[in-house]
Write a protein that holds these residues in place. Structure first.
Motif, PDB file in Angstrom:
ATOM      1  N   GLU A   1       0.895  -1.186   0.011  1.00 28.01           N
ATOM      2  CA  GLU A   1       0.081  -0.047  -0.021  1.00 28.01           C
ATOM      3  C   GLU A   1       0.858   1.120  -0.034  1.00 28.01           C
ATOM      4  OE1 GLU A   1      -3.191  -0.147  -0.414  1.00 28.01           O
ATOM      5  OE2 GLU A   1      -3.914  -2.085   0.330  1.00 28.01           O
ATOM      6  N   GLU A   2       1.955   1.260   0.593  1.00 31.46           N
ATOM      7  CA  GLU A   2       2.799   2.191   0.725  1.00 31.46           C
ATOM      8  C   GLU A   2       4.250   1.690   0.577  1.00 31.46           C
ATOM      9  OE1 GLU A   2       2.309   4.571   4.504  1.00 31.46           O
ATOM     10  OE2 GLU A   2       0.263   4.520   4.078  1.00 31.46           O
ATOM     11  N   GLY A   3       5.112   2.533  -0.308  1.00 30.14           N
ATOM     12  CA  GLY A   3       6.687   1.941  -0.254  1.00 30.14           C
ATOM     13  C   GLY A   3       6.880   1.031  -1.414  1.00 30.14           C
ATOM     14  N   LEU A   4       5.875   0.849  -2.569  1.00 31.19           N
ATOM     15  CA  LEU A   4       6.260  -0.171  -3.509  1.00 31.19           C
ATOM     16  C   LEU A   4       7.735   0.015  -4.215  1.00 31.19           C
ATOM     17  CD1 LEU A   4       5.011  -2.586  -5.129  1.00 31.19           C
ATOM     18  CD2 LEU A   4       4.096  -0.832  -6.757  1.00 31.19           C
ATOM     19  N   ALA A   5       8.203   1.276  -4.389  1.00 33.22           N
ATOM     20  CA  ALA A   5       9.476   1.312  -4.803  1.00 33.22           C
ATOM     21  C   ALA A   5      10.523   0.958  -3.994  1.00 33.22           C
ATOM     22  CB  ALA A   5       9.723   2.840  -5.185  1.00 33.22           C
ATOM     23  N   ASN A   6      10.126   0.422  -2.676  1.00 34.85           N
ATOM     24  CA  ASN A   6      11.251  -0.037  -1.606  1.00 34.85           C
ATOM     25  C   ASN A   6      11.015  -1.356  -1.661  1.00 34.85           C
ATOM     26  OD1 ASN A   6      12.051   2.539  -0.666  1.00 34.85           O
ATOM     27  ND2 ASN A   6       9.947   2.724   0.725  1.00 34.85           N
ATOM     28  N   THR A   7      10.710  -2.087  -2.734  1.00 32.33           N
ATOM     29  CA  THR A   7      10.705  -3.566  -2.891  1.00 32.33           C
ATOM     30  C   THR A   7      11.748  -3.842  -4.005  1.00 32.33           C
ATOM     31  OG1 THR A   7       8.739  -3.633  -4.293  1.00 32.33           O
ATOM     32  CG2 THR A   7       8.465  -3.901  -1.946  1.00 32.33           C
ATOM     33  N   ASP A   8      12.079  -5.147  -4.192  1.00 31.36           N
ATOM     34  CA  ASP A   8      12.825  -5.504  -5.138  1.00 31.36           C
ATOM     35  C   ASP A   8      12.100  -5.814  -6.516  1.00 31.36           C
ATOM     36  OD1 ASP A   8      11.789  -7.868  -4.213  1.00 31.36           O
ATOM     37  OD2 ASP A   8      13.439  -8.928  -4.645  1.00 31.36           O
ATOM     38  N   ASP A   9      12.881  -6.377  -7.659  1.00 37.81           N
ATOM     39  CA  ASP A   9      12.021  -6.531  -8.943  1.00 37.81           C
ATOM     40  C   ASP A   9      11.181  -7.752  -8.662  1.00 37.81           C
ATOM     41  OD1 ASP A   9      13.620  -4.459  -9.998  1.00 37.81           O
ATOM     42  OD2 ASP A   9      15.283  -5.772 -10.419  1.00 37.81           O
ATOM     43  N   VAL A  10      10.207  -7.575  -9.352  1.00 39.52           N
ATOM     44  CA  VAL A  10       9.242  -8.633  -9.694  1.00 39.52           C
ATOM     45  C   VAL A  10      10.067  -9.858 -10.148  1.00 39.52           C
ATOM     46  CG1 VAL A  10       7.254  -9.392 -10.897  1.00 39.52           C
ATOM     47  CG2 VAL A  10       7.314  -7.097  -9.965  1.00 39.52           C
ATOM     48  N   LYS A  11       9.711 -11.215  -9.649  1.00 37.33           N
ATOM     49  CA  LYS A  11      10.231 -12.330  -9.878  1.00 37.33           C
ATOM     50  C   LYS A  11       9.260 -13.110 -10.950  1.00 37.33           C
ATOM     51  CE  LYS A  11      13.000 -11.784  -6.521  1.00 37.33           C
ATOM     52  NZ  LYS A  11      12.200 -10.629  -5.944  1.00 37.33           N
ATOM     53  N   ALA A  12      10.031 -13.977 -11.659  1.00 32.92           N
ATOM     54  CA  ALA A  12       9.053 -14.858 -12.786  1.00 32.92           C
ATOM     55  C   ALA A  12       8.083 -15.453 -12.019  1.00 32.92           C
ATOM     56  CB  ALA A  12       9.928 -15.753 -13.709  1.00 32.92           C
ATOM     57  N   LYS A  13       8.237 -16.260 -10.929  1.00 38.54           N
ATOM     58  CA  LYS A  13       7.208 -16.799 -10.279  1.00 38.54           C
ATOM     59  C   LYS A  13       6.176 -16.085  -9.700  1.00 38.54           C
ATOM     60  CE  LYS A  13      10.209 -20.336  -8.123  1.00 38.54           C
ATOM     61  NZ  LYS A  13      10.747 -20.957  -6.728  1.00 38.54           N
ATOM     62  N   GLU A  14       6.297 -14.809  -9.718  1.00 40.03           N
ATOM     63  CA  GLU A  14       5.173 -14.062  -9.442  1.00 40.03           C
ATOM     64  C   GLU A  14       4.420 -13.654 -10.610  1.00 40.03           C
ATOM     65  OE1 GLU A  14       6.056 -10.746  -6.122  1.00 40.03           O
ATOM     66  OE2 GLU A  14       7.877 -11.076  -7.298  1.00 40.03           O
TER      67      GLU A  14
ATOM     68  N   LYS B   1      13.549  -3.152   0.736  1.00 40.31           N
ATOM     69  CA  LYS B   1      14.942  -2.239   0.714  1.00 40.31           C
ATOM     70  C   LYS B   1      14.508  -0.834   1.524  1.00 40.31           C
ATOM     71  CE  LYS B   1      14.970  -2.515  -3.836  1.00 40.31           C
ATOM     72  NZ  LYS B   1      15.424  -2.078  -5.175  1.00 40.31           N
ATOM     73  N   GLY B   2      13.241  -0.777   1.818  1.00 38.58           N
ATOM     74  CA  GLY B   2      12.961   0.432   2.501  1.00 38.58           C
ATOM     75  C   GLY B   2      11.688   0.306   3.417  1.00 38.58           C
ATOM     76  N   ASP B   3      11.033   1.176   3.851  1.00 39.25           N
ATOM     77  CA  ASP B   3       9.758   1.152   4.815  1.00 39.25           C
ATOM     78  C   ASP B   3       8.633   0.756   3.613  1.00 39.25           C
ATOM     79  OD1 ASP B   3      11.483   1.956   6.839  1.00 39.25           O
ATOM     80  OD2 ASP B   3      10.498   4.002   7.048  1.00 39.25           O
ATOM     81  N   ILE B   4       7.771   0.082   4.172  1.00 43.56           N
ATOM     82  CA  ILE B   4       6.732  -0.296   3.455  1.00 43.56           C
ATOM     83  C   ILE B   4       5.404  -0.554   4.452  1.00 43.56           C
ATOM     84  CG2 ILE B   4       7.800  -1.608   1.536  1.00 43.56           C
ATOM     85  CD1 ILE B   4       6.602  -4.249   2.684  1.00 43.56           C
ATOM     86  N   ALA B   5       4.198  -0.435   3.833  1.00 41.95           N
ATOM     87  CA  ALA B   5       2.854  -0.956   4.438  1.00 41.95           C
ATOM     88  C   ALA B   5       2.222  -1.729   3.505  1.00 41.95           C
ATOM     89  CB  ALA B   5       1.971   0.461   4.817  1.00 41.95           C
ATOM     90  N   VAL B   6       1.752  -2.990   4.090  1.00 41.73           N
ATOM     91  CA  VAL B   6       1.451  -4.054   3.364  1.00 41.73           C
ATOM     92  C   VAL B   6       0.211  -4.473   4.042  1.00 41.73           C
ATOM     93  CG1 VAL B   6       2.467  -5.583   4.697  1.00 41.73           C
ATOM     94  CG2 VAL B   6       2.048  -6.622   2.323  1.00 41.73           C
ATOM     95  N   SER B   7      -0.889  -4.865   3.066  1.00 40.32           N
ATOM     96  CA  SER B   7      -2.173  -5.355   3.484  1.00 40.32           C
ATOM     97  C   SER B   7      -2.526  -6.474   2.501  1.00 40.32           C
ATOM     98  CB  SER B   7      -3.229  -4.449   3.128  1.00 40.32           C
ATOM     99  OG  SER B   7      -3.529  -4.308   1.711  1.00 40.32           O
TER     100      SER B   7
END
Length: 94
Positions: free
Chosen positions: A52-65, A87-93
């Motif tokens: 929900e917040e901080g998508l840019a703070n995650t790594d690249d999408v994998k083939a399995k995803e 890689k940085g602060d996030i909020a997840v649901s």
């Protein structure tokens, strides 16, 4: 080593600290974050969640995803927790 803050929105906004570049599902398991899972290896899709917040703070999408998530899902911020490294602060649901 620097840390990141992960907020588990669906779990009453629980906030935890984790080492940078931690796997999202592993942090959820260790800190009782509550993200649902079955296989933990990218096969079942159960750990689908939305950054929900901080998508840019995650790594690249994998083939399995890409086997479980459409381009529209990915654009909307959905990821699979077992395949996502933070890689940085996030909020997840979920």
């Amino acid at each position: 080593m620097s840390t990141v803050q992960i907020t588990f929105l669906t779990n009453a906004g629980k906030q935890v600290q984790a080492p940078e570049n931690s796997n999202l599902l592993r942090v959820s398991l260790r800190e009782k974050g509550g993200i649902p899972f079955k296989c933990g290896g990218g096969l079942c899709g159960t750990c689908k969640c939305r950054i929900e917040e901080g998508l840019a703070n995650t790594d690249d999408v994998k083939a399995k995803e890409r086997k479980h998530l459409s381009e529209a899902d990915l654009a909307a911020g959905y990821r699979m927790a077992c395949q996502t490294f933070v890689k940085g602060d996030i909020a997840v649901s979920w």
